[in-house]
Write a protein that holds these residues in place. Structure first.
Motif, PDB file in Angstrom:
ATOM      1  N   VAL A 101     -46.046  77.883  15.765  1.00  0.00           N
ATOM      2  CA  VAL A 101     -44.805  78.652  15.831  1.00  0.00           C
ATOM      3  C   VAL A 101     -44.735  79.313  17.199  1.00  0.00           C
ATOM      4  O   VAL A 101     -45.660  80.026  17.608  1.00  0.00           O
ATOM      5  N   THR A 102     -43.632  79.105  17.914  1.00  0.00           N
ATOM      6  CA  THR A 102     -43.525  79.509  19.309  1.00  0.00           C
ATOM      7  C   THR A 102     -43.117  80.975  19.471  1.00  0.00           C
ATOM      8  O   THR A 102     -42.653  81.633  18.544  1.00  0.00           O
ATOM      9  N   TYR A 103     -43.287  81.433  20.729  1.00  0.00           N
ATOM     10  CA  TYR A 103     -42.671  82.667  21.219  1.00  0.00           C
ATOM     11  C   TYR A 103     -41.399  82.273  21.960  1.00  0.00           C
ATOM     12  O   TYR A 103     -41.337  81.202  22.567  1.00  0.00           O
ATOM     13  N   GLY A 104     -40.406  83.147  21.971  1.00  0.00           N
ATOM     14  CA  GLY A 104     -39.259  82.939  22.830  1.00  0.00           C
ATOM     15  C   GLY A 104     -39.589  83.329  24.267  1.00  0.00           C
ATOM     16  O   GLY A 104     -40.628  83.925  24.549  1.00  0.00           O
ATOM     17  N   ALA A 112     -43.092  84.747  10.857  1.00  0.00           N
ATOM     18  CA  ALA A 112     -43.006  83.344  10.449  1.00  0.00           C
ATOM     19  C   ALA A 112     -44.391  82.753  10.226  1.00  0.00           C
ATOM     20  O   ALA A 112     -44.615  82.008   9.266  1.00  0.00           O
ATOM     21  N   VAL A 113     -45.334  83.084  11.109  1.00  0.00           N
ATOM     22  CA  VAL A 113     -46.706  82.592  10.964  1.00  0.00           C
ATOM     23  C   VAL A 113     -47.303  83.077   9.647  1.00  0.00           C
ATOM     24  O   VAL A 113     -47.910  82.298   8.894  1.00  0.00           O
ATOM     25  N   ALA A 114     -47.148  84.369   9.365  1.00  0.00           N
ATOM     26  CA  ALA A 114     -47.715  84.928   8.140  1.00  0.00           C
ATOM     27  C   ALA A 114     -47.104  84.286   6.900  1.00  0.00           C
ATOM     28  O   ALA A 114     -47.814  83.953   5.935  1.00  0.00           O
ATOM     29  N   THR A 115     -45.792  84.083   6.919  1.00  0.00           N
ATOM     30  CA  THR A 115     -45.118  83.487   5.766  1.00  0.00           C
ATOM     31  C   THR A 115     -45.557  82.040   5.550  1.00  0.00           C
ATOM     32  O   THR A 115     -45.856  81.631   4.414  1.00  0.00           O
ATOM     33  N   LEU A 116     -45.595  81.268   6.627  1.00  0.00           N
ATOM     34  CA  LEU A 116     -46.014  79.869   6.498  1.00  0.00           C
ATOM     35  C   LEU A 116     -47.464  79.772   6.043  1.00  0.00           C
ATOM     36  O   LEU A 116     -47.815  78.912   5.223  1.00  0.00           O
ATOM     37  N   HIS A 117     -48.311  80.641   6.579  1.00  0.00           N
ATOM     38  CA  HIS A 117     -49.723  80.613   6.187  1.00  0.00           C
ATOM     39  C   HIS A 117     -49.876  80.901   4.696  1.00  0.00           C
ATOM     40  O   HIS A 117     -50.655  80.238   4.002  1.00  0.00           O
ATOM     41  N   ARG A 118     -49.102  81.858   4.180  1.00  0.00           N
ATOM     42  CA  ARG A 118     -49.236  82.250   2.776  1.00  0.00           C
ATOM     43  C   ARG A 118     -48.647  81.219   1.816  1.00  0.00           C
ATOM     44  O   ARG A 118     -49.183  80.995   0.738  1.00  0.00           O
ATOM     45  N   HIS A 119     -47.546  80.576   2.225  1.00  0.00           N
ATOM     46  CA  HIS A 119     -46.772  79.824   1.241  1.00  0.00           C
ATOM     47  C   HIS A 119     -46.682  78.312   1.474  1.00  0.00           C
ATOM     48  O   HIS A 119     -46.269  77.587   0.553  1.00  0.00           O
ATOM     49  N   SER A 120     -47.049  77.828   2.652  1.00  0.00           N
ATOM     50  CA  SER A 120     -46.832  76.400   2.922  1.00  0.00           C
ATOM     51  C   SER A 120     -48.036  75.523   2.627  1.00  0.00           C
ATOM     52  O   SER A 120     -47.898  74.315   2.444  1.00  0.00           O
ATOM     53  N   GLY A 121     -49.234  76.114   2.614  1.00  0.00           N
ATOM     54  CA  GLY A 121     -50.434  75.308   2.455  1.00  0.00           C
ATOM     55  C   GLY A 121     -50.844  74.581   3.718  1.00  0.00           C
ATOM     56  O   GLY A 121     -51.782  73.773   3.708  1.00  0.00           O
ATOM     57  N   LEU A 122     -50.172  74.859   4.830  1.00  0.00           N
ATOM     58  CA  LEU A 122     -50.470  74.197   6.099  1.00  0.00           C
ATOM     59  C   LEU A 122     -51.400  75.049   6.956  1.00  0.00           C
ATOM     60  O   LEU A 122     -51.451  76.275   6.810  1.00  0.00           O
ATOM     61  N   ASN A 123     -52.118  74.386   7.861  1.00  0.00           N
ATOM     62  CA  ASN A 123     -52.896  75.089   8.869  1.00  0.00           C
ATOM     63  C   ASN A 123     -51.924  75.545   9.960  1.00  0.00           C
ATOM     64  O   ASN A 123     -51.325  74.706  10.637  1.00  0.00           O
ATOM     65  N   VAL A 124     -51.737  76.840  10.117  1.00  0.00           N
ATOM     66  CA  VAL A 124     -50.715  77.377  11.014  1.00  0.00           C
ATOM     67  C   VAL A 124     -51.366  77.948  12.273  1.00  0.00           C
ATOM     68  O   VAL A 124     -52.313  78.735  12.193  1.00  0.00           O
ATOM     69  N   ALA A 125     -50.842  77.546  13.432  1.00  0.00           N
ATOM     70  CA  ALA A 125     -51.295  78.069  14.714  1.00  0.00           C
ATOM     71  C   ALA A 125     -50.216  78.971  15.295  1.00  0.00           C
ATOM     72  O   ALA A 125     -49.036  78.603  15.324  1.00  0.00           O
ATOM     73  N   ALA A 126     -50.610  80.151  15.752  1.00  0.00           N
ATOM     74  CA  ALA A 126     -49.665  81.111  16.313  1.00  0.00           C
ATOM     75  C   ALA A 126     -49.684  81.044  17.839  1.00  0.00           C
ATOM     76  O   ALA A 126     -50.755  81.028  18.443  1.00  0.00           O
ATOM     77  N   HIS A 127     -48.521  80.989  18.444  1.00  0.00           N
ATOM     78  CA  HIS A 127     -48.442  81.115  19.895  1.00  0.00           C
ATOM     79  C   HIS A 127     -48.690  82.575  20.279  1.00  0.00           C
ATOM     80  O   HIS A 127     -48.249  83.494  19.594  1.00  0.00           O
ATOM     81  N   LEU A 128     -49.392  82.753  21.388  1.00  0.00           N
ATOM     82  CA  LEU A 128     -49.668  84.090  21.898  1.00  0.00           C
ATOM     83  C   LEU A 128     -49.571  84.035  23.414  1.00  0.00           C
ATOM     84  O   LEU A 128     -50.159  83.150  24.049  1.00  0.00           O
ATOM     85  N   THR A 129     -48.828  84.973  24.004  1.00  0.00           N
ATOM     86  CA  THR A 129     -48.619  84.947  25.448  1.00  0.00           C
ATOM     87  C   THR A 129     -49.025  86.273  26.094  1.00  0.00           C
ATOM     88  O   THR A 129     -49.359  87.246  25.405  1.00  0.00           O
ATOM     89  N   CYS A 130     -48.953  86.270  27.427  1.00  0.00           N
ATOM     90  CA  CYS A 130     -49.326  87.455  28.214  1.00  0.00           C
ATOM     91  C   CYS A 130     -48.118  88.318  28.569  1.00  0.00           C
ATOM     92  O   CYS A 130     -48.259  89.311  29.291  1.00  0.00           O
TER      93      CYS A 130
END
Length: 288
Positions: free
Chosen positions: A39-42, A54-72
């Motif tokens: 899931v991207t950052y704008g 969005a990351v938290a929701t997908l992780h809890r409810h989708s059953g998918l391995n979710v990767a979060a974008h993180l920027t500086c």
């Protein structure tokens, strides 16, 4: 040829309608059993809170391995690491670590007071925690701010040396750009996975504009092909055919993983994956 492992990138919703669209996208693509979804950052960190939700929701409810974008962008080191620790506490331990794009009105990236100066510093800090699998960006064609293609390869090596596990590339329209980049990385001593970023062309004018902004080469024949296909109402057929052909060419060169930029429009990505032999899990499809 072996069937490739796939992953998908989504962007966080900014309205109720977009939330439904994201969930529909997840429902369509999850039966393809992706390695992970991101899931991207704008630009300028404008969707940081939305990404986190969005990351938290997908992780809890989708059953998918979710990767979060993180920027500086627009955050101190402490604030950025607090976000990372929040992901870890929620069970999300895959991070796509990026410097990040500047705000649209800023022109160039500016270091936030007390913030990470670049992605290598962020990667080092994440790796030091021992909590994360870290993916990073890579550029088969020269990054708009890079001094040279060689400098791009050298900087990617610094990211891996800092603790990155895998690289996801910017999209491209010519497989030779990726293959040449992969060869140059190998010559530089990079032995970790470099996964091509694939952009199915849902909207040619929008993707072309995006390509221009990111320094991605647009072949003249591609312009001509889409001009004709749009006139004939066959742009989706052309897009599916071209994307499938490019992915097949990459597979013939030993590429076994692909990362699809879905733009939260799943049908074309799904059709290409099916053409590549990525078959849905029927049980997951029935649940979806």
């Amino acid at each position: 040829m072996p069937v490739p492992a796939v992953s998908f990138e989504f962007f966080p919703p900014q309205s109720l309608e977009a939330s439904f669209r994201l969930w529909d996208t997840v429902q369509v693509l999850s039966p393809l059993k992706p390695r992970f979804v991101s899931v991207t950052y704008g630009a300028g960190g404008t969707t940081r809170d939305l990404t986190r939700d969005a990351v938290a929701t997908l992780h809890r409810h989708s059953g998918l391995n979710v990767a979060a974008h993180l920027t500086c962008v627009r955050a101190t080191k402490e604030e950025t690491m607090e976000i990372a620790e929040g992901f870890a506490a929620a069970g999300v331990t895959d991070i796509v670590a990026l410097r990040g794009d500047p705000p649209k009105d800023a022109g160039r990236f500016t270091v936030h007071p007390g913030g990470f100066r670049h992605s290598v510093e962020l990667i080092e800090a994440l790796a030091a925690t021992g909590k994360f699998s870290i993916r990073v960006g890579a550029y088969p064609e020269k990054h708009p701010e890079a001094a040279s293609p060689t400098a791009d390869v050298e900087y990617l090596k610094r990211k891996f040396d800092a603790g990155a596990d895998e690289a996801l590339t910017q999209f491209f329209f010519d497989t030779e750009h990726f293959l040449r980049f992969r060869d140059n990385c190998a010559k530089a001593g990079i032995d970790k996975p470099i996964v091509p970023g694939i952009m199915p062309i849902e909207n040619w004018k929008g993707i072309r504009r995006f390509a221009t902004n990111t320094g991605t080469t647009v072949p003249q024949w591609l312009d001509e092909a889409f001009d004709k296909a749009i006139r004939d109402g066959r742009q989706d057929l052309l897009a599916t055919s071209l994307c499938t052909e490019m992915c097949t060419d990459l597979m013939a060169e030993g590429v076994d993983k692909m990362h699809f930029y879905t733009l939260n429009k799943p049908e074309l990505t799904r059709d290409v994956c099916h053409a590549l032999g990525v078959k849905p899990d029927l049980q997951l499809e029935n649940v979806a």
